[in-house]
Design an enzyme around this catalytic site. Sequence first.
Site, short mmCIF file in Angstrom:
data_model
loop_
_atom_site.label_atom_id
_atom_site.label_comp_id
_atom_site.label_asym_id
_atom_site.label_seq_id
_atom_site.Cartn_x
_atom_site.Cartn_y
_atom_site.Cartn_z
N ASN A 16 41.01 24.06 39.36
CA ASN A 16 40.45 23.61 40.64
C ASN A 16 38.97 23.27 40.50
OD1 ASN A 16 42.41 23.71 43.04
ND2 ASN A 16 42.91 25.54 41.86
N ARG A 67 30.37 47.32 43.60
CA ARG A 67 30.67 45.95 44.02
C ARG A 67 29.53 45.34 44.83
NH1 ARG A 67 34.98 43.93 48.31
NH2 ARG A 67 34.42 45.90 49.21
N MET A 92 39.29 36.27 41.60
CA MET A 92 40.26 37.33 41.84
C MET A 92 39.64 38.65 42.31
SD MET A 92 42.88 35.60 41.42
CE MET A 92 44.24 36.76 41.48
N ASN A 109 37.98 29.18 50.36
CA ASN A 109 38.93 29.62 49.34
C ASN A 109 40.14 28.70 49.37
OD1 ASN A 109 40.20 31.48 47.46
ND2 ASN A 109 41.45 32.22 49.17
N HIS A 111 44.17 28.77 48.70
CA HIS A 111 45.26 29.75 48.58
C HIS A 111 46.59 29.02 48.42
CE1 HIS A 111 47.22 33.61 49.06
NE2 HIS A 111 48.08 33.02 49.86
N GLY A 145 38.32 39.76 55.57
CA GLY A 145 39.69 40.16 55.26
C GLY A 145 40.24 39.46 54.03
N ASP A 147 42.38 36.62 52.70
CA ASP A 147 42.98 35.32 53.04
C ASP A 147 43.16 35.16 54.56
OD1 ASP A 147 43.19 34.76 50.29
OD2 ASP A 147 45.11 35.80 50.17
C1 GRF Z 1 45.07 28.65 42.31
O1 GRF Z 1 46.47 28.59 42.39
C2 GRF Z 1 44.48 29.12 43.61
O2 GRF Z 1 45.25 28.78 44.71
C3 GRF Z 1 44.48 30.61 43.45
O3 GRF Z 1 44.17 30.82 42.10
C4 GRF Z 1 44.62 29.71 41.32
C5 GRF Z 1 43.47 29.26 40.49
O4 GRF Z 1 43.84 28.29 39.55
N1 GRF Z 1 43.55 31.21 44.38
P1 GRF Z 1 42.75 27.59 38.63
O5 GRF Z 1 41.96 28.70 37.92
O6 GRF Z 1 41.87 26.76 39.50
O7 GRF Z 1 43.53 26.78 37.66
#
Ligand code: GRF
Length: 209
Positions: A16, A67, A92, A109, A111, A145, A147
Amino acid sequence: MSRFGVAVLASGTGTNLQAILDQLHGQEEGVAVVGVASDKPGAEALERARGAQVPAATFPASEHPDREARDAAMADWLEGAGADLIVLAGYMQLLSPEFVGRFRNRIINVHPALLPSFAGIDAVGQAIEHGVRVTGVTVHFVDEGVDSGPIILQRAVPVRPGRDRDELEDAIHRTEHALLPEAVRMIAAGRVSVDSANGRVVTIRQQRT
Ligand code: GRF
């Protein structure tokens, strides 16, 4: 045209991030990716940043007392890099409430499901287990929260009976790689706002022609 600084947080592969670099970075919209941060020193996303000559930094939990401290250090770095918008692209870690408050409605974000269905981890697996015929992709603002923030864009991806997980994941990824840059482009153009009367609702103004 003034520059709109985008910072990307990623823990993994960074496809992404790559979509944003390929479709927006240094293009006519005035969008520049000004920094990439990760909690994982080995994340492929960091390599992609370096490949595009974008500053990259890591903030592993092990190097900070907690954190809050890690997120404060990361927030300082992102601000110093000139981030107007922070994009979570496969990041993550849960962000601290202080971090979210500091960049209120300036964190988005992506999702891999149609929220509010299948929030949290393994959204694709959750959708398959549930037997849905349609899933998809959501781009949303980040709140405290999981997502749960206001939804900016959604796009459906059909789940054909018998479709295997890899095929569905590929279709979802392809959709993400279109939808996330589209959301960033609209935000950079100042077309996206959270409704002042109902903070769940996002308004998108039409593009001027
Ligand atoms: C994606 O599927 C996104 O929706 C999720 O984590 C994944 C990240 O993929 N939150 P990448 O690292 O961008 O390939």
